[in-house]
Design a protein around this motif. Structure first.
Motif, short mmCIF file in Angstrom:
data_model
loop_
_atom_site.label_atom_id
_atom_site.label_comp_id
_atom_site.label_asym_id
_atom_site.label_seq_id
_atom_site.Cartn_x
_atom_site.Cartn_y
_atom_site.Cartn_z
N ASN A 1 0.81 -1.22 0.00
CA ASN A 1 0.00 0.00 0.00
C ASN A 1 0.84 1.27 0.00
O ASN A 1 0.32 2.37 0.21
CB ASN A 1 -0.94 -0.01 1.21
CG ASN A 1 -2.05 -1.02 1.08
OD1 ASN A 1 -3.05 -0.78 0.41
ND2 ASN A 1 -1.86 -2.19 1.69
N GLU A 2 2.16 1.11 -0.24
CA GLU A 2 3.09 2.24 -0.35
C GLU A 2 3.02 3.15 0.88
O GLU A 2 2.94 4.37 0.78
CB GLU A 2 2.83 3.03 -1.63
CG GLU A 2 3.01 2.20 -2.89
CD GLU A 2 2.78 3.00 -4.17
OE1 GLU A 2 2.12 4.06 -4.09
OE2 GLU A 2 3.26 2.58 -5.23
N ILE A 3 3.05 2.52 2.05
CA ILE A 3 3.02 3.26 3.32
C ILE A 3 4.37 3.08 4.01
O ILE A 3 4.82 1.96 4.22
CB ILE A 3 1.90 2.73 4.24
CG1 ILE A 3 0.54 3.01 3.61
CG2 ILE A 3 1.99 3.38 5.62
CD1 ILE A 3 -0.61 2.37 4.37
N ASP A 4 4.99 4.19 4.35
CA ASP A 4 6.24 4.17 5.11
C ASP A 4 6.06 5.07 6.32
O ASP A 4 6.08 6.29 6.20
CB ASP A 4 7.41 4.65 4.25
CG ASP A 4 8.73 4.63 5.02
OD1 ASP A 4 8.75 4.13 6.18
OD2 ASP A 4 9.74 5.13 4.47
N ASN A 5 5.84 4.47 7.47
CA ASN A 5 5.63 5.28 8.67
C ASN A 5 6.89 5.39 9.52
O ASN A 5 6.84 5.78 10.68
CB ASN A 5 4.49 4.69 9.52
CG ASN A 5 4.81 3.34 10.11
OD1 ASN A 5 5.36 2.49 9.42
ND2 ASN A 5 4.48 3.13 11.36
N GLY A 6 8.01 5.04 8.94
CA GLY A 6 9.28 5.27 9.62
C GLY A 6 9.72 4.17 10.57
O GLY A 6 10.75 4.30 11.23
N ILE A 7 8.95 3.08 10.67
CA ILE A 7 9.35 1.98 11.55
C ILE A 7 9.36 0.68 10.78
O ILE A 7 8.62 0.51 9.81
CB ILE A 7 8.45 1.86 12.80
CG1 ILE A 7 7.09 1.26 12.42
CG2 ILE A 7 8.26 3.19 13.49
CD1 ILE A 7 6.21 0.91 13.62
N THR A 8 10.23 -0.23 11.21
CA THR A 8 10.24 -1.60 10.69
C THR A 8 9.94 -2.52 11.86
O THR A 8 10.62 -2.48 12.89
CB THR A 8 11.60 -1.95 10.07
OG1 THR A 8 11.85 -1.05 8.98
CG2 THR A 8 11.60 -3.38 9.57
N VAL A 9 8.90 -3.34 11.70
CA VAL A 9 8.49 -4.24 12.78
C VAL A 9 9.22 -5.56 12.63
O VAL A 9 9.28 -6.14 11.55
CB VAL A 9 6.97 -4.46 12.74
CG1 VAL A 9 6.52 -5.28 13.96
CG2 VAL A 9 6.23 -3.13 12.71
N GLU A 10 9.79 -6.04 13.74
CA GLU A 10 10.49 -7.32 13.76
C GLU A 10 9.60 -8.41 14.35
O GLU A 10 8.73 -8.13 15.16
CB GLU A 10 11.77 -7.19 14.60
CG GLU A 10 12.73 -6.11 14.11
CD GLU A 10 13.90 -5.94 15.06
OE1 GLU A 10 14.20 -6.88 15.83
OE2 GLU A 10 14.51 -4.86 15.04
N THR A 11 9.85 -9.64 13.97
CA THR A 11 9.02 -10.75 14.42
C THR A 11 9.46 -11.23 15.80
O THR A 11 10.64 -11.54 16.02
CB THR A 11 9.11 -11.94 13.43
OG1 THR A 11 8.63 -11.52 12.17
CG2 THR A 11 8.27 -13.11 13.92
N CYS A 12 8.52 -11.28 16.73
CA CYS A 12 8.78 -11.90 18.03
C CYS A 12 7.46 -12.04 18.79
O CYS A 12 6.58 -11.20 18.68
CB CYS A 12 9.75 -11.05 18.86
SG CYS A 12 10.40 -11.94 20.31
N PHE A 13 7.35 -13.12 19.53
CA PHE A 13 6.24 -13.32 20.47
C PHE A 13 6.66 -12.80 21.84
O PHE A 13 7.82 -12.96 22.23
CB PHE A 13 5.89 -14.80 20.58
CG PHE A 13 5.31 -15.41 19.35
CD1 PHE A 13 3.95 -15.39 19.13
CD2 PHE A 13 6.14 -15.99 18.39
CE1 PHE A 13 3.41 -15.97 17.99
CE2 PHE A 13 5.61 -16.56 17.25
CZ PHE A 13 4.24 -16.55 17.04
#
Length: 395
Positions: free
Chosen positions: A107-119
């Motif tokens: 959706n061409e959205i860049d909110n300045g964060i990258t989410v990493e995978t973790c529980f």
């Protein structure tokens, strides 16, 4: 950390059963620019959103680097990125990180964060003890396989002297009838006047359980986002090291299954979108969204300076956002439920008598009946929402 493996399979199965709905929700949210919550979409995705936990930054860390982690952050995080008090070094983790990042790219959205995978139950496998100054979780601890194990993990990665901050709806699992991801209730509004985590067969007094390790501050019924988001806030200041013991969750097996599952979900989103959510979107809100973009492109000018809005449901909230975006102030918000509608500024029509400077009243609920009552009350001009949108589009 307690051994809560009993019932683990059941919780995992229920959690997995809710993932598809969660993905569909965020896919729809991004494709429709917020859907019924269009009024808050721009702020949600903004990389300039202010850090909402400024008041929780200790004085001794002002002006210094703060290591912050938002656990269960979702694709955007409620917390914002820009702090005026400290240099924020932020980390964002979520079990659905891979699909969130895919949807943002699509959706061409860049909110300045990258989410990493973790529980949350497996934070100790990714981070060392005492890694972060502030550890945050909002509206996601109730999704855990084991909420108590989740709290032990949050405290484990928090520095001694640091804070774990929880912000959650009251008793969300009960509200959602234990469907999908919602498996635990977090409560501050209880007879014991403490922080409880519970479900039908379990009740745990967290303040009592962790009193040797944590100083608690409890703040029930807090509000954010112009009063629309109501939550309980728990601040846990870590006093000493905490032993989480052996982590018995089968993380390797879980991650292998999870990675395979996520790939299937992404392929489904690519090859066969289910438009159920979009079809259910209120057509009025779609019209408001289209009018917002039209007005932004035309940079319209209008003689209207101040407006009143009647009806503060999703349509009314989006109308307020639209009006304010084109320079029209909305000092009067009305709803038959008053603040009970979820807007702290809303008043019943009968209590409103300060409307001399109001140029127009926009009716978003109640139709002709409300229209006539506002005319009788003495508003200079009253219009139904459909007519008002047509007026704006013709400017």
């Amino acid at each position: 950390m307690k051994d809560n493996i009993t019932g683990y399979t059941e919780y995992v199965d229920k959690w997995l059963s809710g993932i598809e709905d969660e993905i569909e929700f965020w896919d729809n949210y991004m494709r429709t620019e917020g859907g019924v919550s269009f009024y808050g979409f721009n702020e949600t995705i903004s990389p300039q959103k202010k850090f909402t936990l400024e008041n929780d930054i200790p004085e001794n860390l002002c002006g210094k680097e703060i290591k912050f982690i938002d656990v269960g952050s979702g694709p955007f995080s409620r917390c914002g990125l820009v702090s005026e008090k400290a240099k924020l070094k932020a980390t964002y983790v979520d079990p659905l990180a891979e699909v969130y990042e895919y949807l943002k790219r699509a959706n061409e959205i860049d909110n300045g964060i990258t989410v990493e995978t973790c529980f949350v139950e497996l934070l100790d496998k990714k981070y060392t003890a005492n890694s972060f100054d502030i550890v945050h979780m909002s509206n996601s601890l109730d999704h855990c396989f084991s909420a108590i194990d989740g709290i032990y993990q949050l405290l484990y990665i928090c520095k001694v002297g640091g804070k774990v901050i929880l912000r959650h709806h009251e008793n969300e699992a009960e509200n959602e009838h234990y469907r999908g991801l919602h498996q635990w209730n977090l409560s501050l509004n209880n007879n014991e006047k403490t922080f409880l985590i519970w479900r039908k067969d379990i009740k745990i007094d967290v303040c009592k359980l962790l009193e040797d390790y944590v100083d608690f501050e409890l703040y029930p019924n807090q509000r954010e986002n112009n009063g629309y988001w109501v939550f309980n806030k728990v601040v846990m200041k870590k006093k000493r090291e905490i032993n989480i013991g052996k982590n018995n969750y089968s993380e390797e097996l879980l991650f292998r299954i999870y990675h395979y599952f996520i790939k299937i979900m992404i392929e489904k989103q690519k090859n066969g979108k289910d438009n159920t959510y979009e079809l259910q979107m209120n057509p009025l809100i779609a019209s408001i969204r289209d009018t917002y973009h039209s007005c932004a492109n035309k940079k319209i000018k209008t003689s209207i300076k101040n407006a009143a809005v009647y009806g503060m449901g999703y349509v009314g909230r989006n109308v307020c956002f639209l009006l304010e975006s084109i320079g029209i102030e909305v000092p009067i918000k009305m709803d038959t439920r008053g603040v009970g509608c979820g807007c702290i500024y809303a008043r019943p029509m009968e209590e409103v008598d300060d409307f001399e400077d109001i140029d127009i009243a926009v009716v978003t609920a109640g139709g002709e009946d409300v229209y006539k009552k506002l005319i009788e009350k003495g508003f200079k001009k009253v219009t139904l929402i459909e007519d008002f949108l047509q007026y704006l589009n013709e400017l």
